[in-house]
Write a protein that holds these residues in place. Structure first.
Motif, PDB file in Angstrom:
ATOM      1  N   GLN A 258       0.813  -1.153  -0.063  1.00  0.00           N
ATOM      2  CA  GLN A 258      -0.119  -0.129  -0.128  1.00  0.00           C
ATOM      3  C   GLN A 258       0.947   1.105  -0.130  1.00  0.00           C
ATOM      4  N   ILE A 259       2.087   1.209   0.789  1.00  0.00           N
ATOM      5  CA  ILE A 259       2.839   2.485   0.854  1.00  0.00           C
ATOM      6  C   ILE A 259       3.620   2.520  -0.600  1.00  0.00           C
ATOM      7  N   ARG A 260       3.784   1.443  -1.178  1.00  0.00           N
ATOM      8  CA  ARG A 260       4.566   1.652  -2.576  1.00  0.00           C
ATOM      9  C   ARG A 260       3.467   2.251  -3.517  1.00  0.00           C
ATOM     10  N   PHE A 261       2.276   1.894  -3.483  1.00  0.00           N
ATOM     11  CA  PHE A 261       1.284   2.426  -4.413  1.00  0.00           C
ATOM     12  C   PHE A 261       1.006   3.713  -4.056  1.00  0.00           C
ATOM     13  N   THR A 262       0.910   4.054  -2.806  1.00  0.00           N
ATOM     14  CA  THR A 262       1.095   5.534  -2.459  1.00  0.00           C
ATOM     15  C   THR A 262       2.057   6.498  -2.926  1.00  0.00           C
ATOM     16  N   GLN A 263       3.257   5.880  -2.684  1.00  0.00           N
ATOM     17  CA  GLN A 263       4.565   6.523  -3.253  1.00  0.00           C
ATOM     18  C   GLN A 263       4.424   6.697  -4.830  1.00  0.00           C
ATOM     19  N   GLY A 264       4.093   5.710  -5.508  1.00  0.00           N
ATOM     20  CA  GLY A 264       4.044   5.727  -6.924  1.00  0.00           C
ATOM     21  C   GLY A 264       5.597   5.193  -7.315  1.00  0.00           C
ATOM     22  N   PHE A 265       5.270   4.882  -8.599  1.00  0.00           N
ATOM     23  CA  PHE A 265       6.405   4.274  -9.333  1.00  0.00           C
ATOM     24  C   PHE A 265       7.261   5.352 -10.168  1.00  0.00           C
ATOM     25  N   THR A 266       8.426   5.482 -10.138  1.00  0.00           N
ATOM     26  CA  THR A 266       9.343   6.659 -10.717  1.00  0.00           C
ATOM     27  C   THR A 266      10.153   6.089 -11.730  1.00  0.00           C
ATOM     28  N   VAL A 267      10.233   6.873 -12.878  1.00  0.00           N
ATOM     29  CA  VAL A 267      10.631   6.546 -14.250  1.00  0.00           C
ATOM     30  C   VAL A 267      11.672   7.623 -14.567  1.00  0.00           C
TER      31      VAL A 267
END
Length: 364
Positions: A258-267
């Motif tokens: 859930q934290i990963r989804f909240t922080q988002g994916f960085t490219v």
């Protein structure tokens, strides 16, 4: 390639093509029937040093190989199709190029020239001889039925337990390796998906041999489960490694996601949000599945063919060409010492494997 063809190739005026997969095609007329066309086209492609990968009554296909700095690679896929005296020749680029630099037009025009030059070497008498020889070869009339066949190679009773246990253990190992690489920031999309598929195929090659299990309809479900499990374990082991490496309290694996989804994916320093994680996981699963499918089909096909002596495969296929029924083929095998139903099944599977190998060679 013969020098006369090399010299002609240098004179060809190239026609450039731009596309995601550049192609070039051209038609010409020929005076021979389709049987002779295939025979002469086969001789033509051999003179041009192209590797023939498929032929039937009216089509012939080949790949052209080119030597690079490191190794050889396929560059063009050439097909020639006969219909009512008209031949359609097409060359298609292999690889990722969008501009063919005129190479496809060179292959097509070179084939047409080489075919016509090869045809000139035949007169009516030799054409008749060639046609008779082709028909005999297609009907396996030259085949001499052996008095005896090699004895069946002892194989174990198929056991899917070995691939299942081995596959689960491999999933744990690969999941941890991917997690460690990802934590270090070394994970490269596509490259590591390819490597994961290669590792699975390599291990499954030996598990299939040990277990003698070749039912692909069931193996594909196991392989799909392995891929999903590997990438789930990748996330779980990342969670464990992050906690241990930073001496953090356990927050629960689902909370971690859930934290990963909240922080988002960085490219490239651009945050694409939670959807980025979904897209990356779908790409990982999809690419690994595609790579693995192609590799495991080749592995399974090779094993199915290798466990039966080629003399036995030829013997059974001869009866297939002669339009014998399955029961009749089994009866003929039994007369030659292959009376066990399991061994007969392996022979029939090997014939199917030969057909699969042919189709694999045609993959562009």
């Amino acid at each position: 390639m013969e020098n006369s063809f090399k010299n002609f190739e240098k004179t060809i005026k190239k026609k450039h093509r731009f596309n995601f997969t550049p192609k070039y095609k051209e038609e010409f007329k020929t005076s021979v029937n389709e049987t002779l066309f295939i025979g002469i086209a086969e001789k033509t492609m051999e003179k041009l040093d192209w590797d023939i990968v498929y032929k039937d009554n009216s089509n012939i296909e080949a790949k052209r190989k080119e030597t690079g700095w490191i190794n050889e690679r396929w560059t063009e896929y050439i097909t020639a199709s006969y219909k009512n005296g008209t031949v359609l020749v097409k060359s298609e680029s292999l690889g990722n190029e969008i501009w063919d630099a005129g190479k496809n037009s060179k292959r097509v025009k070179l084939f047409i020239y080489a075919y016509q030059e090869t045809l000139k070497t035949f007169d009516q008498h030799t054409l008749n001889e060639l046609e008779n020889d082709i028909e005999k070869k297609n009907n396996w009339d030259h085949y001499i039925i052996p008095e005896t066949l090699p004895k069946p190679i002892p194989t174990k009773k198929p056991n899917i337990t070995i691939p299942i246990v081995g596959g689960l253990c491999l999933s744990l190992i690969l999941g941890f390796i991917l997690a460690f690489i990802s934590i270090k920031g070394l994970y490269i999309l596509v490259l590591f998906d390819f490597l994961v598929a290669t590792a699975i195929a390599f291990v499954m090659k030996y598990l299939i041999k040990i277990s003698n299990y070749t039912d692909f309809s069931k193996l594909k479900y196991l392989l799909g489960l392995m891929i999903i499990l590997i990438y789930i374990l990748n996330q779980y082991f990342q969670y464990e490694l992050i906690l241990q490496g930073n001496n953090l309290e356990r927050i629960g694996f689902l909370n971690f996601l859930q934290i990963r989804f909240t922080q988002g994916f960085t490219v490239n320093k651009i945050n694409v949000g939670w959807i980025g994680w979904i897209i990356s996981w779908v790409i990982q699963l999809g690419l690994t599945g595609i790579f693995l499918y192609l590799k495991i089909v080749a592995v399974l096909t090779n094993y199915i063919i290798e466990r039966v002596p080629i003399e036995v495969i030829d013997f059974a296929f001869y009866h297939v060409v002669k339009e014998k029924s399955e029961e009749e083929i089994r009866s003929e095998l039994a007369k030659k010492g292959w009376s066990d139903i399991k061994n007969q099944d392996e022979v029939l599977e090997a014939i199917g494997g030969m057909q699969n190998a042919l189709e694999l060679n045609r993959i562009k």
